[in-house]
Design a protein around this motif. Structure first.
Motif, PDB file in Angstrom:
ATOM      1  N   GLU A 221       0.695  -1.335   0.189  1.00  0.00           N
ATOM      2  CA  GLU A 221      -0.121  -0.078   0.070  1.00  0.00           C
ATOM      3  C   GLU A 221       1.068   1.300  -0.255  1.00  0.00           C
ATOM      4  O   GLU A 221       0.445   2.378  -0.703  1.00  0.00           O
ATOM      5  N   ALA A 222       1.779   1.244   1.268  1.00  0.00           N
ATOM      6  CA  ALA A 222       3.125   2.381   0.921  1.00  0.00           C
ATOM      7  C   ALA A 222       3.103   2.610  -1.108  1.00  0.00           C
ATOM      8  O   ALA A 222       3.880   3.873  -0.437  1.00  0.00           O
ATOM      9  N   ALA A 223       4.056   1.468  -1.286  1.00  0.00           N
ATOM     10  CA  ALA A 223       4.760   1.764  -2.325  1.00  0.00           C
ATOM     11  C   ALA A 223       3.852   2.243  -3.520  1.00  0.00           C
ATOM     12  O   ALA A 223       4.464   2.777  -4.475  1.00  0.00           O
ATOM     13  N   ALA A 224       2.519   1.707  -3.412  1.00  0.00           N
ATOM     14  CA  ALA A 224       1.543   2.184  -4.247  1.00  0.00           C
ATOM     15  C   ALA A 224       1.568   4.008  -3.961  1.00  0.00           C
ATOM     16  O   ALA A 224       0.267   4.104  -4.785  1.00  0.00           O
ATOM     17  N   LEU A 225       1.898   4.464  -3.133  1.00  0.00           N
ATOM     18  CA  LEU A 225       0.810   5.794  -2.942  1.00  0.00           C
ATOM     19  C   LEU A 225       1.774   6.687  -3.696  1.00  0.00           C
ATOM     20  O   LEU A 225       2.784   6.900  -3.995  1.00  0.00           O
ATOM     21  N   LYS A 226       0.623   7.549  -3.782  1.00  0.00           N
ATOM     22  CA  LYS A 226       0.958   8.324  -5.728  1.00  0.00           C
ATOM     23  C   LYS A 226       0.863   9.916  -4.475  1.00  0.00           C
ATOM     24  O   LYS A 226       0.060   9.892  -3.406  1.00  0.00           O
ATOM     25  N   TRP A 227       1.773  11.187  -5.185  1.00  0.00           N
ATOM     26  CA  TRP A 227       1.302  12.070  -4.272  1.00  0.00           C
ATOM     27  C   TRP A 227      -0.569  12.986  -4.662  1.00  0.00           C
ATOM     28  O   TRP A 227      -0.617  13.662  -3.602  1.00  0.00           O
ATOM     29  N   SER A 228      -1.142  12.064  -5.374  1.00  0.00           N
ATOM     30  CA  SER A 228      -2.400  12.654  -5.778  1.00  0.00           C
ATOM     31  C   SER A 228      -3.145  12.003  -4.626  1.00  0.00           C
ATOM     32  O   SER A 228      -4.500  12.473  -4.062  1.00  0.00           O
ATOM     33  N   ASP A 229      -2.791  11.148  -4.018  1.00  0.00           N
ATOM     34  CA  ASP A 229      -3.385  10.262  -2.754  1.00  0.00           C
ATOM     35  C   ASP A 229      -3.183  11.411  -1.312  1.00  0.00           C
ATOM     36  O   ASP A 229      -3.972  10.923  -0.087  1.00  0.00           O
ATOM     37  N   ILE A 230      -2.472  12.507  -0.985  1.00  0.00           N
ATOM     38  CA  ILE A 230      -1.689  12.812  -0.035  1.00  0.00           C
ATOM     39  C   ILE A 230      -2.695  14.041  -0.105  1.00  0.00           C
ATOM     40  O   ILE A 230      -2.228  15.164  -0.692  1.00  0.00           O
ATOM     41  N   ASN A 231      -3.391  14.875   0.897  1.00  0.00           N
ATOM     42  CA  ASN A 231      -4.066  15.634   0.964  1.00  0.00           C
ATOM     43  C   ASN A 231      -3.446  15.812   2.893  1.00  0.00           C
ATOM     44  O   ASN A 231      -3.266  16.249   3.376  1.00  0.00           O
ATOM     45  N   PHE A 232      -2.579  17.286   2.115  1.00  0.00           N
ATOM     46  CA  PHE A 232      -1.377  18.375   2.942  1.00  0.00           C
ATOM     47  C   PHE A 232      -2.253  18.986   3.689  1.00  0.00           C
ATOM     48  O   PHE A 232      -2.136  18.893   4.592  1.00  0.00           O
ATOM     49  N   LYS A 233      -3.340  19.583   3.311  1.00  0.00           N
ATOM     50  CA  LYS A 233      -4.590  20.775   3.942  1.00  0.00           C
ATOM     51  C   LYS A 233      -5.237  19.411   5.322  1.00  0.00           C
ATOM     52  O   LYS A 233      -5.589  20.203   6.555  1.00  0.00           O
TER      53      LYS A 233
ATOM     54  N   LYS B 196      -4.152  16.352   6.050  1.00  0.00           N
ATOM     55  CA  LYS B 196      -3.923  16.481   6.728  1.00  0.00           C
ATOM     56  C   LYS B 196      -4.250  14.796   6.655  1.00  0.00           C
ATOM     57  O   LYS B 196      -4.660  13.422   8.154  1.00  0.00           O
ATOM     58  N   THR B 197      -4.340  14.156   5.719  1.00  0.00           N
ATOM     59  CA  THR B 197      -5.119  12.747   5.519  1.00  0.00           C
ATOM     60  C   THR B 197      -4.655  12.137   4.275  1.00  0.00           C
ATOM     61  O   THR B 197      -3.576  12.628   3.609  1.00  0.00           O
ATOM     62  N   ILE B 198      -4.706  10.617   3.879  1.00  0.00           N
ATOM     63  CA  ILE B 198      -3.680   9.686   2.979  1.00  0.00           C
ATOM     64  C   ILE B 198      -4.880   8.845   2.567  1.00  0.00           C
ATOM     65  O   ILE B 198      -6.013   8.360   3.529  1.00  0.00           O
ATOM     66  N   ARG B 199      -5.319   8.722   1.553  1.00  0.00           N
ATOM     67  CA  ARG B 199      -6.238   7.764   0.909  1.00  0.00           C
ATOM     68  C   ARG B 199      -5.240   6.625   0.303  1.00  0.00           C
ATOM     69  O   ARG B 199      -4.241   6.735  -0.172  1.00  0.00           O
ATOM     70  N   VAL B 200      -6.120   5.331   0.956  1.00  0.00           N
ATOM     71  CA  VAL B 200      -5.205   4.327   0.599  1.00  0.00           C
ATOM     72  C   VAL B 200      -6.831   3.394   0.270  1.00  0.00           C
ATOM     73  O   VAL B 200      -7.684   3.250   0.121  1.00  0.00           O
ATOM     74  N   ASP B 201      -6.100   3.026  -1.288  1.00  0.00           N
ATOM     75  CA  ASP B 201      -6.605   2.267  -2.511  1.00  0.00           C
ATOM     76  C   ASP B 201      -5.957   2.026  -3.435  1.00  0.00           C
ATOM     77  O   ASP B 201      -7.176   0.961  -4.572  1.00  0.00           O
ATOM     78  N   GLU B 202      -4.991   1.503  -3.303  1.00  0.00           N
ATOM     79  CA  GLU B 202      -4.782   0.222  -3.765  1.00  0.00           C
ATOM     80  C   GLU B 202      -3.557  -0.080  -3.953  1.00  0.00           C
ATOM     81  O   GLU B 202      -3.388   0.572  -2.583  1.00  0.00           O
ATOM     82  N   THR B 203      -2.728  -0.828  -3.990  1.00  0.00           N
ATOM     83  CA  THR B 203      -1.411  -2.032  -3.796  1.00  0.00           C
ATOM     84  C   THR B 203      -0.368  -2.373  -4.939  1.00  0.00           C
ATOM     85  O   THR B 203      -1.038  -2.144  -6.122  1.00  0.00           O
ATOM     86  N   LEU B 204       0.782  -2.052  -4.871  1.00  0.00           N
ATOM     87  CA  LEU B 204       1.936  -2.456  -5.912  1.00  0.00           C
ATOM     88  C   LEU B 204       2.125  -4.403  -5.643  1.00  0.00           C
ATOM     89  O   LEU B 204       1.806  -4.707  -4.407  1.00  0.00           O
ATOM     90  N   ASP B 205       2.100  -4.471  -6.950  1.00  0.00           N
ATOM     91  CA  ASP B 205       2.086  -5.756  -7.214  1.00  0.00           C
ATOM     92  C   ASP B 205       3.533  -5.970  -7.438  1.00  0.00           C
ATOM     93  O   ASP B 205       4.338  -5.620  -8.951  1.00  0.00           O
ATOM     94  N   PHE B 206       4.904  -6.061  -6.159  1.00  0.00           N
ATOM     95  CA  PHE B 206       6.316  -6.294  -6.741  1.00  0.00           C
ATOM     96  C   PHE B 206       6.274  -7.290  -7.310  1.00  0.00           C
ATOM     97  O   PHE B 206       7.917  -7.422  -8.235  1.00  0.00           O
ATOM     98  N   GLN B 207       5.700  -8.095  -7.893  1.00  0.00           N
ATOM     99  CA  GLN B 207       6.003  -9.512  -8.889  1.00  0.00           C
ATOM    100  C   GLN B 207       5.225  -8.958  -9.991  1.00  0.00           C
ATOM    101  O   GLN B 207       4.995 -10.985 -10.757  1.00  0.00           O
ATOM    102  N   ALA B 208       5.142  -8.132 -10.547  1.00  0.00           N
ATOM    103  CA  ALA B 208       3.958  -7.740 -11.593  1.00  0.00           C
ATOM    104  C   ALA B 208       4.812  -7.698 -12.919  1.00  0.00           C
ATOM    105  O   ALA B 208       5.965  -8.151 -13.233  1.00  0.00           O
ATOM    106  N   ALA B 209       4.141  -9.210 -14.223  1.00  0.00           N
ATOM    107  CA  ALA B 209       4.649  -9.552 -14.835  1.00  0.00           C
ATOM    108  C   ALA B 209       5.297  -7.923 -16.573  1.00  0.00           C
ATOM    109  O   ALA B 209       5.711  -8.114 -16.882  1.00  0.00           O
TER     110      ALA B 209
END
Length: 158
Positions: A63-75, A77-90
């Motif tokens: 989840e952390a590896a998949a975070l995009k800057w658009s997931d961070i709301n600095f104002k 102070k939230t982080i949206r988690v809606d995907e995960t990175l597949d480390f073994q993706a073909a």
């Protein structure tokens, strides 16, 4: 035997010998976290920020590896988690996938400290973009926690 059913349990009374290897989850003691982060910072800045985000948010590493800057709301102070990175993706089309469960898709509130760390990280990352050259950086992924060139961190790093 009637209709494939066994009338008695043939294992009843048997004894299983040998060691039973039961893996247990081990946690780092909270008082050891600053020392751990200090050591990670000594190895490489990106490990420090990655582990700091994991520790402060409770995110899974994918989840952390998949975070995009658009997931961070600095104002807010939230982080949206809606995907995960597949480390073994073909291939890159399969790099991101849905979170582990429906409940894993969430928005979490974070501390001022991690927001400040992420602001610093954004400026650090922008400096990498300049040093590397705009054409060599993976802008298309927009990852928060990534290699210096914007590509995903390999699972073996952690």
């Amino acid at each position: 035997m009637i209709q494939g059913k066994i009338l008695r349990n043939p294992c009843k009374g048997s004894i299983i010998k040998g060691e039973h290897n039961k893996k247990s989850i081990q946690f780092i003691d909270s008082e050891d976290i600053p020392k751990f982060l200090h050591t990670a910072r000594g190895d490489a800045y990106i490990y420090w920020i990655f582990f700091k985000v994991l520790i402060e948010t409770g995110l899974r590493k994918g989840e952390a590896a998949a975070l995009k800057w658009s997931d961070i709301n600095f104002k807010e102070k939230t982080i949206r988690v809606d995907e995960t990175l597949d480390f073994q993706a073909a291939d890159e089309d399969e790099l991101f996938e849905d979170t582990k469960t429906e409940k894993s898709t969430r928005t979490i509130s974070v501390s001022n400290g991690i927001i400040n760390d992420l602001r610093y990280h954004a400026s650090w990352q922008n400096q990498n973009k300049i040093n590397l050259g705009e054409s060599m950086y993976r802008h298309d992924l927009n990852l928060v926690l990534c290699r210096n060139d914007g590509s995903p961190m390999p699972k073996s790093s952690f």
